[in-house]
Scaffold this motif. Structure first.
Motif, PDB file in Angstrom:
ATOM      1  N   VAL B 282      23.301  -2.997  26.672  1.00  0.00           N
ATOM      2  CA  VAL B 282      23.632  -1.702  26.065  1.00  0.00           C
ATOM      3  C   VAL B 282      24.108  -0.764  27.175  1.00  0.00           C
ATOM      4  CG1 VAL B 282      21.236  -0.871  26.232  1.00  0.00           C
ATOM      5  CG2 VAL B 282      22.778   0.185  24.582  1.00  0.00           C
ATOM      6  N   ALA B 283      25.116   0.061  26.845  1.00  0.00           N
ATOM      7  CA  ALA B 283      25.691   0.967  27.842  1.00  0.00           C
ATOM      8  C   ALA B 283      25.614   2.407  27.355  1.00  0.00           C
ATOM      9  CB  ALA B 283      27.155   0.595  28.123  1.00  0.00           C
ATOM     10  N   GLN B 284      25.140   3.285  28.232  1.00  0.00           N
ATOM     11  CA  GLN B 284      25.148   4.727  27.954  1.00  0.00           C
ATOM     12  C   GLN B 284      26.021   5.354  29.033  1.00  0.00           C
ATOM     13  OE1 GLN B 284      23.495   5.352  25.202  1.00  0.00           O
ATOM     14  NE2 GLN B 284      22.201   3.532  25.116  1.00  0.00           N
ATOM     15  N   VAL B 285      27.283   5.560  28.708  1.00  0.00           N
ATOM     16  CA  VAL B 285      28.198   6.077  29.723  1.00  0.00           C
ATOM     17  C   VAL B 285      28.490   7.548  29.479  1.00  0.00           C
ATOM     18  CG1 VAL B 285      29.235   3.810  30.121  1.00  0.00           C
ATOM     19  CG2 VAL B 285      30.314   5.405  28.506  1.00  0.00           C
ATOM     20  N   TYR B 286      28.811   8.221  30.557  1.00  0.00           N
ATOM     21  CA  TYR B 286      29.036   9.668  30.496  1.00  0.00           C
ATOM     22  C   TYR B 286      30.282   9.966  29.656  1.00  0.00           C
ATOM     23  CZ  TYR B 286      28.988  14.492  32.002  1.00  0.00           C
ATOM     24  OH  TYR B 286      28.913  15.854  32.025  1.00  0.00           O
ATOM     25  N   ASP B 287      30.102  10.783  28.650  1.00  0.00           N
ATOM     26  CA  ASP B 287      31.177  11.031  27.687  1.00  0.00           C
ATOM     27  C   ASP B 287      31.397  12.533  27.481  1.00  0.00           C
ATOM     28  OD1 ASP B 287      28.727  11.432  26.481  1.00  0.00           O
ATOM     29  OD2 ASP B 287      29.283  10.579  24.551  1.00  0.00           O
ATOM     30  N   GLY B 288      31.505  13.250  28.572  1.00  0.00           N
ATOM     31  CA  GLY B 288      31.878  14.661  28.469  1.00  0.00           C
ATOM     32  C   GLY B 288      33.193  14.817  27.711  1.00  0.00           C
ATOM     33  N   PHE B 289      34.069  13.836  27.892  1.00  0.00           N
ATOM     34  CA  PHE B 289      35.280  13.684  27.084  1.00  0.00           C
ATOM     35  C   PHE B 289      35.400  12.195  26.764  1.00  0.00           C
ATOM     36  CE2 PHE B 289      36.059  17.336  29.859  1.00  0.00           C
ATOM     37  CZ  PHE B 289      36.301  18.324  28.906  1.00  0.00           C
ATOM     38  N   THR B 290      36.042  11.865  25.643  1.00  0.00           N
ATOM     39  CA  THR B 290      36.160  10.447  25.267  1.00  0.00           C
ATOM     40  C   THR B 290      36.802   9.636  26.386  1.00  0.00           C
ATOM     41  OG1 THR B 290      38.228  10.986  24.124  1.00  0.00           O
ATOM     42  CG2 THR B 290      36.235  10.806  22.767  1.00  0.00           C
ATOM     43  N   VAL B 291      37.779  10.235  27.085  1.00  0.00           N
ATOM     44  CA  VAL B 291      38.478   9.470  28.118  1.00  0.00           C
ATOM     45  C   VAL B 291      37.567   9.160  29.313  1.00  0.00           C
ATOM     46  CG1 VAL B 291      39.460  11.487  29.311  1.00  0.00           C
ATOM     47  CG2 VAL B 291      40.670   9.291  29.390  1.00  0.00           C
ATOM     48  N   TYR B 292      36.532   9.971  29.529  1.00  0.00           N
ATOM     49  CA  TYR B 292      35.566   9.652  30.587  1.00  0.00           C
ATOM     50  C   TYR B 292      34.807   8.367  30.236  1.00  0.00           C
ATOM     51  CZ  TYR B 292      35.993  14.248  32.913  1.00  0.00           C
ATOM     52  OH  TYR B 292      36.435  15.348  33.589  1.00  0.00           O
ATOM     53  N   ALA B 293      34.449   8.214  28.969  1.00  0.00           N
ATOM     54  CA  ALA B 293      33.758   6.988  28.547  1.00  0.00           C
ATOM     55  C   ALA B 293      34.654   5.776  28.790  1.00  0.00           C
ATOM     56  CB  ALA B 293      33.363   7.084  27.078  1.00  0.00           C
ATOM     57  N   ARG B 317      33.511  -3.718  18.866  1.00  0.00           N
ATOM     58  CA  ARG B 317      32.933  -4.215  20.118  1.00  0.00           C
ATOM     59  C   ARG B 317      31.855  -3.279  20.669  1.00  0.00           C
ATOM     60  NH1 ARG B 317      37.466  -5.628  23.563  1.00  0.00           N
ATOM     61  NH2 ARG B 317      37.113  -7.873  23.499  1.00  0.00           N
ATOM     62  N   ILE B 318      32.029  -1.947  20.465  1.00  0.00           N
ATOM     63  CA  ILE B 318      31.100  -0.977  21.045  1.00  0.00           C
ATOM     64  C   ILE B 318      30.087  -0.452  20.031  1.00  0.00           C
ATOM     65  CG2 ILE B 318      32.623  -0.245  22.924  1.00  0.00           C
ATOM     66  CD1 ILE B 318      33.384   2.207  21.152  1.00  0.00           C
ATOM     67  N   ALA B 319      30.133  -0.977  18.803  1.00  0.00           N
ATOM     68  CA  ALA B 319      29.165  -0.564  17.783  1.00  0.00           C
ATOM     69  C   ALA B 319      27.897  -1.406  17.904  1.00  0.00           C
ATOM     70  CB  ALA B 319      29.781  -0.717  16.392  1.00  0.00           C
ATOM     71  N   PRO B 320      26.776  -0.954  17.315  1.00  0.00           N
ATOM     72  CA  PRO B 320      25.563  -1.783  17.300  1.00  0.00           C
ATOM     73  C   PRO B 320      25.888  -3.151  16.706  1.00  0.00           C
ATOM     74  CG  PRO B 320      25.072   0.420  16.489  1.00  0.00           C
ATOM     75  CD  PRO B 320      26.571   0.352  16.648  1.00  0.00           C
ATOM     76  N   GLY B 321      25.403  -4.211  17.355  1.00  0.00           N
ATOM     77  CA  GLY B 321      25.738  -5.559  16.917  1.00  0.00           C
ATOM     78  C   GLY B 321      26.979  -6.101  17.599  1.00  0.00           C
ATOM     79  N   GLY B 322      27.716  -5.238  18.254  1.00  0.00           N
ATOM     80  CA  GLY B 322      28.913  -5.675  18.973  1.00  0.00           C
ATOM     81  C   GLY B 322      28.575  -6.215  20.346  1.00  0.00           C
ATOM     82  N   GLU B 323      29.616  -6.593  21.050  1.00  0.00           N
ATOM     83  CA  GLU B 323      29.477  -7.177  22.385  1.00  0.00           C
ATOM     84  C   GLU B 323      28.801  -6.209  23.369  1.00  0.00           C
ATOM     85  OE1 GLU B 323      32.962  -8.028  25.587  1.00  0.00           O
ATOM     86  OE2 GLU B 323      33.348  -8.678  23.542  1.00  0.00           O
ATOM     87  N   LEU B 324      29.121  -4.917  23.241  1.00  0.00           N
ATOM     88  CA  LEU B 324      28.567  -3.917  24.163  1.00  0.00           C
ATOM     89  C   LEU B 324      28.278  -2.608  23.406  1.00  0.00           C
ATOM     90  CD1 LEU B 324      27.931  -3.361  27.224  1.00  0.00           C
ATOM     91  CD2 LEU B 324      30.142  -2.164  27.283  1.00  0.00           C
ATOM     92  N   PRO B 325      27.116  -2.526  22.768  1.00  0.00           N
ATOM     93  CA  PRO B 325      26.779  -1.273  22.063  1.00  0.00           C
ATOM     94  C   PRO B 325      26.826  -0.093  23.036  1.00  0.00           C
ATOM     95  CG  PRO B 325      25.238  -3.013  21.488  1.00  0.00           C
ATOM     96  CD  PRO B 325      26.071  -3.542  22.624  1.00  0.00           C
ATOM     97  N   LEU B 360      18.261  -1.059  18.649  1.00  0.00           N
ATOM     98  CA  LEU B 360      19.118  -2.236  18.519  1.00  0.00           C
ATOM     99  C   LEU B 360      18.266  -3.453  18.185  1.00  0.00           C
ATOM    100  CD1 LEU B 360      21.461  -1.695  21.616  1.00  0.00           C
ATOM    101  CD2 LEU B 360      22.078  -1.399  19.195  1.00  0.00           C
ATOM    102  N   ASP B 361      18.716  -4.238  17.204  1.00  0.00           N
ATOM    103  CA  ASP B 361      17.984  -5.429  16.798  1.00  0.00           C
ATOM    104  C   ASP B 361      17.886  -6.444  17.922  1.00  0.00           C
ATOM    105  OD1 ASP B 361      17.797  -4.314  14.293  1.00  0.00           O
ATOM    106  OD2 ASP B 361      19.637  -5.290  13.568  1.00  0.00           O
ATOM    107  N   SER B 362      18.865  -6.408  18.842  1.00  0.00           N
ATOM    108  CA  SER B 362      18.941  -7.431  19.879  1.00  0.00           C
ATOM    109  C   SER B 362      17.805  -7.327  20.900  1.00  0.00           C
ATOM    110  CB  SER B 362      20.281  -7.313  20.602  1.00  0.00           C
ATOM    111  OG  SER B 362      20.423  -6.016  21.163  1.00  0.00           O
ATOM    112  N   GLY B 363      17.069  -6.206  20.898  1.00  0.00           N
ATOM    113  CA  GLY B 363      16.024  -6.037  21.904  1.00  0.00           C
ATOM    114  C   GLY B 363      16.580  -6.039  23.310  1.00  0.00           C
TER     115      GLY B 363
END
Ligand code: ZN
Lengths: 157, 386
Positions: B282-293, B317-325, B360-363
């Motif tokens: 799981v990734a929590q990236v800085y999103d002050g603007f969408t382009v920063y993410a 891909r970036i939603a829960p259940g995707g490759e990289l939530p 996330l179900d994936s734990g």
């Protein structure tokens, strides 16, 4: 740092634009005054290392490439290309009514030598990354704010 | 020499109410978060011997900082062996990196880290969003003076923070074929994550059409490309690994990157671990603007330069259940601008399996968290309690 004596380009009144609003004037400090007042004779000057010839902006008293201390201001052609641009629609400065175009302009003198600025005298439809532009200036207090407009529209391209 | 990362853990997390225009004294918010984090760690304020914050008490744009190190020391009656606050850290989470270093060096055993904002109330009080978002800042009565050296390069041109993000977006659109529909995916996925997150600020559904129709701030940056200013405080306790009361809830540090720059911070983090991007759950990236993410996804190596918009295309891909939530608590775009601390809190909750309705179900076992942009950046790789 001191401004180099003017070596070329006679005063060029056409480089001065008159705008219907007032820009916020930057503070003129020992470090930056030569940049901000350069446009008085229609010529843009950029800080330049006398040791290795590299331009640096914003002005700094040491060259980051060779660490040389002999940094002055040198005239440049005023020509560049639009690195990127945006049509700003928010009123960040009370005296400056949107919309207006904000751009990052890369000067022809050196790859990566970029100035944040406004592009004027150009419709957003004409703007694109890579558009050739040429400097012009707007007065704000004692400063001459460097702006850019399409080179073709300047009559000099 | 043993790495600093293996000597420290996050032993406790806490938060105050986070929301729009709460009108609550920021010291109260700070106390809420700090005391909650200390209790969550199984400690008392008497155990805290270090404090670290971003950016601390200094003259600033209204609401960007709600309390300083010494405010908290005095308020909670702490006896400190080490303390640090400042804005020129490795991103906002550089304050947490500093705490890890202090603990690893033996200067402190339990460091309280906090971030308090009250931008939403401040913007109301000072009557102008522009006054708080201009580079260099100012107040309503002194709107565009030069709060710092840097402002002279932007204010004469009427440049606000979103203009910088817009320049990056526009160049990607013209040179790499990026589309507004692709940038929208970051905002849409964040909003649907926020809908499942009770504490998020904006939870009502957001459609692609609403994004495309949204008011432009600095074209192509629209309202939904910008994160949301809030009031709130988030706190952590960073402890010496050998001194935590409850190791079973302690989140581990797998690698830290404090280098200046998106790519440099991420590369440094990867250089300090055997884990690879493929190991991240799981990734929590800085999103002050969408382009920063987008920029952080590229820096972290999930895709190549200028490939971030294709990576998020369609959103699955970036939603829960995707490759990289991504930004599973709503991020700053829908969860509120807690300046990296919100992302770190969400990562800890996911790794501890305590995220509630949006767990996330994936734990997830490995999380990456980034903070900041441009020259002020940090990247943290975290592991589930073991
Ligand atoms: Zn040089």
């Amino acid at each position: 740092m001191t401004a180099d004596p003017m070596t070329d380009a006679p005063p060029d009144g056409s480089a001065l634009v008159v705008e219907a609003f007032e820009r916020v004037a930057p503070p003129l400090t020992e470090r930056t005054a030569a940049f901000w007042t350069s446009g008085a004779d229609g010529v843009l000057r950029i800080a330049r290392c006398h040791g290795c010839g590299r331009y640096l902006h914003p002005p700094r008293p040491v060259c980051p490439a060779c660490r040389g201390r002999d940094v002055g201001f040198a005239p440049v052609s005023g020509r560049g290309t639009v690195w990127s641009w945006t049509l700003n629609r928010y009123g960040w400065v009370p005296s400056m009514p949107p919309p207006y175009v904000v751009a990052d302009v890369e000067l022809v003198e050196q790859p990566g030598l970029r100035l944040l600025t406004n592009v004027v005298d150009c419709s957003p439809e004409e703007l694109r990354v890579g558009l050739p532009v040429k400097v012009c200036f707007s007065r704000a207090g004692e400063a001459y704010i460097p702006l850019f407009r399409p080179e073709a529209g300047d009559g000099a391209g | 020499m043993e790495r600093a990362e293996s000597r420290a853990v996050i032993s406790g997390v806490g938060r105050s109410p986070i929301g729009r225009r709460l009108g609550i004294d920021p010291w109260v918010l700070t106390a809420d978060a700090a005391l909650a984090a200390i209790a969550d760690a199984g400690l008392t304020p008497d155990d805290i011997d270090g404090v670290s914050t971003y950016p601390g008490a200094f003259w600033s744009t209204p609401g960007i900082t709600g309390a300083g190190v010494d405010d908290v020391r005095a308020m909670l009656g702490l006896r400190l062996r080490w303390h640090s606050g400042g804005g020129e850290t490795a991103g906002q989470l550089g304050s947490v990196v500093n705490a890890v270093l202090a603990v690893a060096a033996g200067f402190a055993t339990h460091v309280l880290c906090f971030r308090t904002v009250w931008e939403s109330t401040a913007q109301q009080g000072f009557g102008s969003r522009s006054a708080t978002l201009l580079d260099g800042g100012g107040t309503a009565d002194r709107p565009v003076r030069f709060g710092r050296e840097l402002a002279q390069w932007t204010t004469p041109f009427g440049i606000g923070y979103p203009c910088h993000a817009a320049l990056d977006m526009r160049r990607r659109m013209e040179l790499a074929g990026a589309t507004r529909e692709q940038f929208a995916q970051v905002a849409l996925v964040s909003r649907s994550n926020a809908a499942r997150t009770e504490t998020a600020v904006y939870r009502e559904p957001l459609t692609l059409q609403a994004y495309l129709d949204a008011r432009m701030i600095s074209d192509p940056v629209c309202m939904f490309d910008c994160d949301v200013p809030v009031d709130g405080s988030v706190a952590f306790v960073v402890s010496r690994a050998a001194s935590v009361p409850d190791p079973a809830r302690a989140v581990t540090f797998e690698g830290l990157g404090s280098a200046s720059g998106f790519d440099e911070a991420a590369a440094m983090m990867w250089s300090r671990t055997d884990l690879k991007p493929v190991d991240v759950d799981v990734a929590q990236v800085y999103d002050g603007f969408t382009v920063y993410a987008i920029r952080w996804l590229e820096a972290l190596g999930f895709c190549g330069p200028y490939e971030g918009t294709d990576f998020v295309d369609g959103g699955t891909r970036i939603a829960p259940g995707g490759e990289l939530p991504l930004n599973t608590g709503g991020g700053q775009l829908s969860g509120g601008r807690m300046h990296g601390y919100g992302g770190l809190l969400e990562a800890c909750l996911q790794l501890r399996g305590e995220a509630g309705a949006h767990q996330l179900d994936s734990g997830p076992q490995v999380a990456v968290v980034t903070s900041g942009a441009e020259q002020f950046t940090s990247s943290l790789l975290l592991g589930a309690p073991r």
